[in-house]
Design a protein around this motif. Structure first.
Motif, PDB file in Angstrom:
ATOM      1  N   UNK A 178     -76.021  11.764 -46.618  1.00 30.13           N
ATOM      2  CA  UNK A 178     -77.143  10.432 -46.056  1.00 30.13           C
ATOM      3  C   UNK A 178     -75.798   9.871 -46.253  1.00 30.13           C
ATOM      4  N   UNK A 179     -76.192   8.758 -44.486  1.00 29.51           N
ATOM      5  CA  UNK A 179     -75.270   8.211 -44.093  1.00 29.51           C
ATOM      6  C   UNK A 179     -73.601   8.578 -43.103  1.00 29.51           C
ATOM      7  N   UNK A 180     -73.682  10.053 -43.389  1.00 32.31           N
ATOM      8  CA  UNK A 180     -72.465  10.816 -43.062  1.00 32.31           C
ATOM      9  C   UNK A 180     -72.033  10.073 -41.951  1.00 32.31           C
ATOM     10  N   UNK A 181     -70.848   9.983 -40.914  1.00 26.76           N
ATOM     11  CA  UNK A 181     -70.311   9.537 -39.464  1.00 26.76           C
ATOM     12  C   UNK A 181     -69.473  10.417 -39.408  1.00 26.76           C
ATOM     13  N   UNK A 182     -69.699  10.951 -39.136  1.00 27.98           N
ATOM     14  CA  UNK A 182     -68.720  12.672 -38.425  1.00 27.98           C
ATOM     15  C   UNK A 182     -67.235  11.762 -37.733  1.00 27.98           C
ATOM     16  N   UNK A 183     -66.427  12.448 -37.057  1.00 31.72           N
ATOM     17  CA  UNK A 183     -65.743  11.096 -36.296  1.00 31.72           C
ATOM     18  C   UNK A 183     -66.244  11.730 -34.964  1.00 31.72           C
ATOM     19  N   UNK A 184     -65.780  10.307 -34.160  1.00 28.48           N
ATOM     20  CA  UNK A 184     -66.048  10.079 -32.873  1.00 28.48           C
ATOM     21  C   UNK A 184     -65.344  10.848 -31.738  1.00 28.48           C
ATOM     22  N   UNK A 255     -77.690  19.976 -39.084  1.00 22.47           N
ATOM     23  CA  UNK A 255     -78.671  19.093 -37.970  1.00 22.47           C
ATOM     24  C   UNK A 255     -78.658  17.165 -38.691  1.00 22.47           C
ATOM     25  N   UNK A 256     -78.004  16.219 -37.842  1.00 26.54           N
ATOM     26  CA  UNK A 256     -78.560  15.500 -37.801  1.00 26.54           C
ATOM     27  C   UNK A 256     -78.654  14.430 -36.609  1.00 26.54           C
ATOM     28  N   UNK A 257     -79.577  13.553 -37.253  1.00 20.09           N
ATOM     29  CA  UNK A 257     -80.330  12.723 -35.969  1.00 20.09           C
ATOM     30  C   UNK A 257     -79.854  11.672 -35.772  1.00 20.09           C
ATOM     31  N   UNK A 258     -79.392  11.673 -34.515  1.00 16.68           N
ATOM     32  CA  UNK A 258     -78.273  10.696 -33.407  1.00 16.68           C
ATOM     33  C   UNK A 258     -76.736  11.331 -33.464  1.00 16.68           C
ATOM     34  N   UNK A 259     -76.942  12.490 -34.077  1.00 16.18           N
ATOM     35  CA  UNK A 259     -75.424  12.878 -34.577  1.00 16.18           C
ATOM     36  C   UNK A 259     -75.478  14.339 -33.095  1.00 16.18           C
ATOM     37  N   UNK A 345     -92.419  13.404 -27.077  1.00 10.67           N
ATOM     38  CA  UNK A 345     -93.303  14.437 -27.734  1.00 10.67           C
ATOM     39  C   UNK A 345     -92.557  13.456 -29.340  1.00 10.67           C
ATOM     40  N   UNK A 346     -93.926  13.114 -29.829  1.00 11.76           N
ATOM     41  CA  UNK A 346     -93.138  12.471 -31.038  1.00 11.76           C
ATOM     42  C   UNK A 346     -93.095  13.638 -32.353  1.00 11.76           C
ATOM     43  N   UNK A 347     -92.590  14.926 -31.819  1.00 13.20           N
ATOM     44  CA  UNK A 347     -91.460  15.483 -32.863  1.00 13.20           C
ATOM     45  C   UNK A 347     -90.257  15.109 -33.483  1.00 13.20           C
ATOM     46  N   UNK A 348     -90.053  14.749 -34.254  1.00 14.77           N
ATOM     47  CA  UNK A 348     -88.668  13.840 -34.166  1.00 14.77           C
ATOM     48  C   UNK A 348     -87.830  14.557 -34.031  1.00 14.77           C
ATOM     49  N   UNK A 349     -87.632  15.602 -34.853  1.00 19.22           N
ATOM     50  CA  UNK A 349     -86.760  16.296 -34.312  1.00 19.22           C
ATOM     51  C   UNK A 349     -86.286  16.967 -32.498  1.00 19.22           C
ATOM     52  N   UNK A 433     -81.528  19.832 -41.574  1.00 18.70           N
ATOM     53  CA  UNK A 433     -81.097  18.959 -40.820  1.00 18.70           C
ATOM     54  C   UNK A 433     -82.761  17.212 -41.426  1.00 18.70           C
ATOM     55  N   UNK A 434     -81.786  16.027 -40.648  1.00 20.02           N
ATOM     56  CA  UNK A 434     -82.377  15.001 -41.598  1.00 20.02           C
ATOM     57  C   UNK A 434     -83.796  14.367 -40.813  1.00 20.02           C
ATOM     58  N   UNK A 435     -84.529  15.302 -39.425  1.00 15.19           N
ATOM     59  CA  UNK A 435     -85.350  14.551 -38.883  1.00 15.19           C
ATOM     60  C   UNK A 435     -86.974  14.915 -40.417  1.00 15.19           C
ATOM     61  N   UNK A 436     -87.016  14.643 -40.023  1.00 16.80           N
ATOM     62  CA  UNK A 436     -88.594  15.669 -40.701  1.00 16.80           C
ATOM     63  C   UNK A 436     -89.123  13.983 -41.869  1.00 16.80           C
ATOM     64  N   UNK A 437     -87.806  13.002 -42.499  1.00 15.91           N
ATOM     65  CA  UNK A 437     -88.537  11.959 -43.295  1.00 15.91           C
ATOM     66  C   UNK A 437     -88.529  10.336 -42.007  1.00 15.91           C
TER      67      UNK A 437
END
Ligand code: FAD
Length: 509
Positions: A178-184, A255-259, A345-349, A433-437
């Protein structure tokens, strides 16, 4: 003599460009080709800017380059042959279906002669592949990949694979904490040439990406960021090897939201244009393994994608066209839901990934396969509609590479590339992925209001296609689960799936 350089062959180190240093060079920029589909503006900017940079670089190196900007590609050939009657041209074979033959006809019609030579921007020649494949019409990637390891000697110790295995995927398939930050990922500020192309693209193709009636003009893309020269492509490769390669294997399927980039190489736009030779990418990555001890599971994983999958798709396409493009073995007929264009769509993924595609014309492999294609396949979308969308929306898309990936692998429209469809319920999306939460839909519910659409659509897909798939031994387990559901539950699933299909078309998902 003239070397004809197509827009996806921008490499001066191979083929006739390298072999004939004194010959004239012809590049044709065709607006008609760019209008064939509602292409993402970044795709058009990428191709035209890369061509313009390539022209300038060749001229700086002293080569005579004729650069023709025309409406139709044929106009460029005609103008060239009017200026140089009876000229002999030479070109590397384009990978798209019949493109070499069409070019030859075009040149001949205008009084010239065209020689089509092998395309050295790939690592496996048609003869090599055909020798390996024989007369088969159903192909297994893993076998081909092993063949290529032996042919090239990449990651081999004599006749044995380095480390003892050909494939280290067992060590991959991890998700970051959680909160992993991959390289830019690297960004390239547009220079003057790219800015000029951007303005021209904006004026000339305004409104293209968002197909009416679904949106208001273009996709409101983010800043253009892709490499447009060989040097920039090399710097993407360097940043990948230095910053992201070590974790490429483990997080390849995550799969990570916003990454949007995670540890992917982001090299496909450059490789597919010729800006970076696949050999350069593979050899640099193997060097990092040998000299810096980058983990083998990541290095092998990358080599497999480029040496295996990329070459494999090109040749399966070459051999299986034109049937492959129209294949629809499951008889799927649903239209592509409009939210693939708008992201509404409301589906977050799906919303996150489609927003990313709108912003930059890219999403990584597992998002393409296990979110977008998976969802479209479960919904029953006709493979050809999805193929068209991928082709229009992605910066790295060309017919030879989207078609096997979408019609073959993604939708199981054809069984030439895989033995079973890549479909899953919300379970897989949640596992990788981490979308479902953060999603308003419930990942554990199958029916009833608020249930994640992936679930009912998954069971409905299996039921609808039982005749085709139930005997497939790789699907035995899931069909057992389906059979364990009582008729009441199955009926509820059917009703939910039908309602979801209607809502998808009304943009109410
Ligand atoms: P990485 O994950 O870093 O992989 C490294 C390289 O391996 C890529 O740059 C690419 O050259 C090659 N590669 C990996 N997988 C494949 C594959 N299945 N087919 C061909 N090459 C592969 N790839 C495209 O180049 N253009 C497309 O239009 C395209 N459409 C796709 C559509 C679907 C539905 C699917 C499932 C896959 C598609 N792919 C396509 C393959 C793959 O998803 C992309 O090559 C990859 O995501 C590109 O990002 P990257 O460079 O960061 O790749």
């Amino acid at each position: 003599m003239t070397v004809l350089v197509l827009g996806d062959q921008l490499n001066a180190s191979v083929g006739p460009l390298a072999d004939r240093p004194d010959d004239r060079v012809l590049l044709i920029e065709s607006m008609g080709l760019a209008r064939k589909l509602p292409y993402h503006p970044h795709k058009l900017t990428l191709v035209f800017s890369a061509m313009a940079h390539f022209r300038d670089r060749l001229r700086e190196s002293g080569r005579a380059v004729e650069y023709r900007q025309v409406e139709r590609f044929a106009d460029g050939i005609k103008a060239h042959l009017d200026a140089h009657p009876g000229d002999e041209l030479v070109v590397m074979r384009p990978p798209s279906y019949r493109a070499g033959e069409r070019l030859r006809e075009l040149v001949t019609d205008h009084g010239g002669r065209l020689t089509v030579v092998e395309n050295e921007l790939f690592l496996c020649s048609p003869e090599q592949f055909d020798d390996w494949a024989g007369d088969r019409s159903s192909y297994r990637h893993e076998e081909f990949y092993r063949f290529m390891r032996h042919q090239t000697g990449y990651l081999m110790d004599g006749s044995e694979p380095v480390g003892g295995e050909y494939n280290y995927d067992e060590e991959n398939r991890q998700t970051p904490p959680e909160d992993y930050e991959p390289p830019e990922p690297p960004v390239f500020e547009p220079d003057e040439t790219t800015r000029d192309v951007q303005s021209w693209v904006a004026e000339t193709f305004d409104g293209a990406y968002d197909e009416p009636p679904y949106g208001g003009g273009w996709a409101d893309p983010g800043p253009f960021r892709w490499p447009v020269t060989h040097e920039q492509a090399l710097s993407v490769l360097e940043s990948f090897v230095t910053d992201r390669l070590a974790q490429f294997g483990p997080y390849q399927d995550a799969m990570v939201a916003d990454e949007w980039a995670l540890h992917h190489s982001l090299l496909s736009p450059a490789i597919n244009l010729g800006l970076l030779h696949p050999r350069t990418a593979i050899e640099r990555v193997i060097e990092a393994y040998r000299e810096r001890g980058v983990p083998l599971n990541s290095v092998e994983g990358f080599v497999r994608q480029v040496l295996g999958w990329r070459e494999f798709t090109r040749h399966v396409y070459r051999r299986e066209m034109p049937e492959l493009a129209g294949a629809n073995q499951l008889g799927q007929t649903e239209p592509l839901p409009p939210f693939f264009w708008t992201g509404e769509t409301d589906m977050a993924c799906l919303a996150d990934v489609i927003d990313g595609v709108r912003a930059r014309g890219y999403s990584h492999h597992i998002e393409r396969l296990m979110l977008l294609s998976n969802f479209a396949t479960l919904l029953g979308v006709e493979p050809q509609q999805l193929n068209r969308w991928f082709h229009a929306a992605y910066v790295d898309a060309y017919h030879w590479v989207t078609t096997p990936n979408v019609v073959g692998m993604g939708t199981f429209g054809s069984d030439t590339l895989s033995t079973k469809p890549y479909v899953s319920s919300a379970n897989y999306v949640d596992k990788m992925g981490d979308y479902c939460s953060d999603c308003p839909y419930y990942k554990t519910k199958t029916t009833g209001e608020g249930a994640c659409p992936f679930n009912a659509l998954y069971w409905d897909f299996l039921e609808r296609n039982a005749e085709h798939l139930a005997d497939n031994h790789r699907m035995g387990l899931v069909y057992n689960h389906l059979e364990n559901k009582d008729e009441g539950e199955r009926e509820a699933i059917r009703e939910r799936a039908e309602a979801l299909r209607e809502r998808a078309q009304r943009m109410e998902l």
